[in-house]
Design a protein around this motif. Sequence first.
Motif, short mmCIF file in Angstrom:
data_model
loop_
_atom_site.label_atom_id
_atom_site.label_comp_id
_atom_site.label_asym_id
_atom_site.label_seq_id
_atom_site.Cartn_x
_atom_site.Cartn_y
_atom_site.Cartn_z
N LYS A 1 -10.73 -11.88 6.24
CA LYS A 1 -11.21 -10.83 5.33
C LYS A 1 -10.22 -9.69 5.40
CE LYS A 1 -15.63 -10.46 5.33
NZ LYS A 1 -17.00 -10.10 5.78
N SER A 2 -9.16 -9.85 4.62
CA SER A 2 -8.00 -8.97 4.75
C SER A 2 -7.56 -8.44 3.40
CB SER A 2 -6.85 -9.76 5.40
OG SER A 2 -5.62 -9.10 5.25
N GLY A 3 -7.70 -7.13 3.19
CA GLY A 3 -7.19 -6.49 1.99
C GLY A 3 -7.63 -7.15 0.70
N GLY A 4 -6.64 -7.51 -0.15
CA GLY A 4 -6.94 -8.12 -1.44
C GLY A 4 -7.04 -9.63 -1.40
N MET A 5 -6.80 -10.26 -0.25
CA MET A 5 -6.81 -11.72 -0.19
C MET A 5 -8.15 -12.35 -0.58
SD MET A 5 -4.96 -14.20 2.58
CE MET A 5 -5.58 -13.37 4.03
N VAL B 1 -5.49 -2.92 -3.63
CA VAL B 1 -4.31 -2.05 -3.73
C VAL B 1 -4.56 -0.92 -4.73
CG1 VAL B 1 -1.89 -1.93 -4.45
CG2 VAL B 1 -2.67 -3.84 -3.04
N SER B 2 -5.16 -1.25 -5.88
CA SER B 2 -5.44 -0.24 -6.90
C SER B 2 -6.33 0.87 -6.34
CB SER B 2 -6.10 -0.88 -8.12
OG SER B 2 -5.22 -1.75 -8.78
N ASN B 3 -7.35 0.49 -5.59
CA ASN B 3 -8.25 1.48 -5.00
C ASN B 3 -7.55 2.34 -3.95
OD1 ASN B 3 -10.50 0.77 -6.56
ND2 ASN B 3 -11.12 -0.83 -5.14
N CYS B 4 -6.65 1.72 -3.20
CA CYS B 4 -5.87 2.48 -2.21
C CYS B 4 -5.00 3.52 -2.89
CB CYS B 4 -5.02 1.54 -1.37
SG CYS B 4 -5.95 0.58 -0.16
N VAL B 5 -4.39 3.16 -4.03
CA VAL B 5 -3.55 4.10 -4.77
C VAL B 5 -4.41 5.25 -5.31
CG1 VAL B 5 -2.09 4.39 -6.81
CG2 VAL B 5 -1.83 2.35 -5.38
N ARG B 6 -5.57 4.92 -5.87
CA ARG B 6 -6.47 5.96 -6.40
C ARG B 6 -6.89 6.93 -5.30
NH1 ARG B 6 -8.98 1.41 -8.79
NH2 ARG B 6 -8.45 1.21 -11.02
N ASN B 7 -7.26 6.38 -4.16
CA ASN B 7 -7.74 7.21 -3.05
C ASN B 7 -6.63 8.05 -2.44
OD1 ASN B 7 -10.32 6.15 -3.37
ND2 ASN B 7 -9.98 4.51 -1.89
N HIS B 8 -5.43 7.49 -2.42
CA HIS B 8 -4.31 8.19 -1.78
C HIS B 8 -3.93 9.45 -2.55
CE1 HIS B 8 -1.07 8.31 1.10
NE2 HIS B 8 -0.19 8.48 0.13
N PRO C 1 -2.00 -7.03 0.80
CA PRO C 1 -2.15 -6.52 -0.56
C PRO C 1 -2.66 -7.58 -1.53
CG PRO C 1 -0.08 -5.78 0.40
CD PRO C 1 -0.64 -6.81 1.34
N PHE C 2 -2.18 -8.83 -1.36
CA PHE C 2 -2.64 -9.92 -2.22
C PHE C 2 -2.57 -11.27 -1.49
CE2 PHE C 2 -2.03 -13.27 -5.40
CZ PHE C 2 -3.06 -12.99 -6.29
N ALA C 3 -1.41 -11.71 -1.07
CA ALA C 3 -1.14 -12.99 -0.40
C ALA C 3 -0.84 -14.10 -1.38
CB ALA C 3 -2.28 -13.39 0.53
N LEU C 4 0.41 -14.17 -1.81
CA LEU C 4 0.86 -15.22 -2.73
C LEU C 4 0.70 -16.61 -2.14
CD1 LEU C 4 4.11 -13.60 -4.18
CD2 LEU C 4 2.03 -14.13 -5.45
N THR C 5 0.88 -16.73 -0.83
CA THR C 5 0.80 -18.04 -0.19
C THR C 5 -0.60 -18.64 -0.33
OG1 THR C 5 0.40 -16.91 1.92
CG2 THR C 5 2.65 -17.64 1.47
N CYS C 6 -1.60 -17.80 -0.29
CA CYS C 6 -2.98 -18.27 -0.48
C CYS C 6 -3.14 -18.84 -1.89
CB CYS C 6 -3.95 -17.11 -0.25
SG CYS C 6 -5.69 -17.55 -0.50
N LEU D 1 0.83 -1.20 0.00
CA LEU D 1 0.00 0.00 0.00
C LEU D 1 0.87 1.25 0.00
CD1 LEU D 1 -2.69 -1.07 2.63
CD2 LEU D 1 -2.61 -1.53 0.18
N PRO D 2 0.38 2.35 -0.58
CA PRO D 2 1.15 3.60 -0.56
C PRO D 2 1.31 4.09 0.87
CG PRO D 2 -1.08 3.98 -1.38
CD PRO D 2 -0.90 2.49 -1.30
N THR D 3 2.35 4.88 1.11
CA THR D 3 2.59 5.41 2.45
C THR D 3 1.40 6.23 2.91
OG1 THR D 3 3.71 7.30 1.42
CG2 THR D 3 5.09 5.48 2.18
N LYS D 4 1.10 6.15 4.20
CA LYS D 4 -0.08 6.82 4.74
C LYS D 4 0.02 8.33 4.69
CE LYS D 4 -1.54 3.03 7.74
NZ LYS D 4 -1.84 2.60 9.13
N VAL D 5 1.22 8.84 4.95
CA VAL D 5 1.42 10.29 4.95
C VAL D 5 2.14 10.68 3.67
CG1 VAL D 5 2.43 12.26 6.15
CG2 VAL D 5 1.53 10.33 7.47
N MET D 6 1.52 11.53 2.86
CA MET D 6 2.12 11.91 1.59
C MET D 6 3.04 13.11 1.79
SD MET D 6 0.34 12.55 -2.10
CE MET D 6 -0.46 14.09 -1.65
N MET D 7 4.34 12.86 1.62
CA MET D 7 5.32 13.92 1.74
C MET D 7 5.59 14.51 0.35
SD MET D 7 5.76 13.69 4.99
CE MET D 7 7.19 14.70 5.31
#
Length: 396
Positions: free
Chosen positions: A326-330, A165-172, A307-312, A139-145
């Motif tokens: 029920k976690s992020g993109g998993m 993740v894509s939606n988090c980037v758009r919103n950020h 963000p995704f979870a490759l192990t899943c 995910l993008p950093t919470k505080v945008m410098m």
Amino acid sequence: MKKVVLINNGELPLPNVKGGAVETLIQLLIDENEKNHQIDLHVCCVADEKAKQASCNYKNTTFHYHKRYKKGVDFLYKCANYILKRLNLPSCGNVYQNGIVKSLKIIQPDLVVLEGCPNFAERIKRKVCCKVVARYHNLPTKVMMGWDRMNYEATDLFIGISDYVSNCVRNHFADIDKKVVTVYNSVDDEVLNSNENLHRDIREELGIPKSDFVFLYTGRIQPYKGVLELLKAFSLLSQEQSNIRLLIVGSNTFSSNKLSNFEEECHSLVETLGDKVIFTGYIPYQTIGAFYHAANVGVFPSTWEEPFALTCLESLMCGLPCIITKSGGMPEIVDGNCAIIVDKDMDLVSRLKEAMQRIISDVNFYEKAKTHSLERAQLFNKKNHFSKYLEVMNTL
């Protein structure tokens, strides 16, 4: 043929001789391009002798190796960047970044893809005439410098590894109009299901009876992965079920078997369970498929937003149903026919225990879930991953 350069953050080399989630994904792209050579592919990464030797086996990829540190010079860069950041001026880079810039000037690519290092965008865009794509693996950093905005504005297109993740980037960066697309991650099903992995009897090696029902966790042993909650849930379930085992595959960091304080806490929690819980430590990716094939169900109880979870996905590729949070993109990886999804709330331990109990007792659901796991996994196979990646690259 489009000339594309893939760049990682300099932590691990390519080919992926030392593992790494991002490096494994880049490796899939390299391998697929070796088969059909659809792009003129270059890779920039940290120097490593073993990786250099492995790179000789590739005909359709050119590898460019760079030092990560240089004694004395790094300190000067840090001092300069400290001042530049506070003046809201562009970064002067570091040894690794500036080495890459020199290579890019020689390569003259059509586009550069930043794999997990979006903070390289501004300097590359300023120094090299090419399109810049950033694939967000986290995910993008919470505080945008100030530097975050500079890098974002220098990027032509963003790729998220899940819709979450894509939606988090758009919103950020909602005030900046940039294209964001999703290209789901993939895993190497050929490696996971190789003859060596299929025929290796992990149960016999670890002394696990054929009749036991084995729950499997793979990944880093970190608090935010829900490992402690899983151990507590398994401990409760073991008081009711005698023929169950829990296999914990992984370590606190990639390719490391040194126990962290958290791992020691996990080990002490299950001392009373004896051999019902088995910690394997780090297992190389080339052989991890054998551990999936030795298990009945994969359990991935992350307490953060994955963000995704490759192990899943690895679990599904090996025909294992999953229990996830029920976690992020998993949840985008699975559906109700191959997984049980639980809320990651204050009752997570009891929810995990109930889900584990259900998948043992509901034989009909379990058998159908095994078949559907393999079907679901094909949506994320490496061929689809490469095709989607190319489709996005060709839009620029």
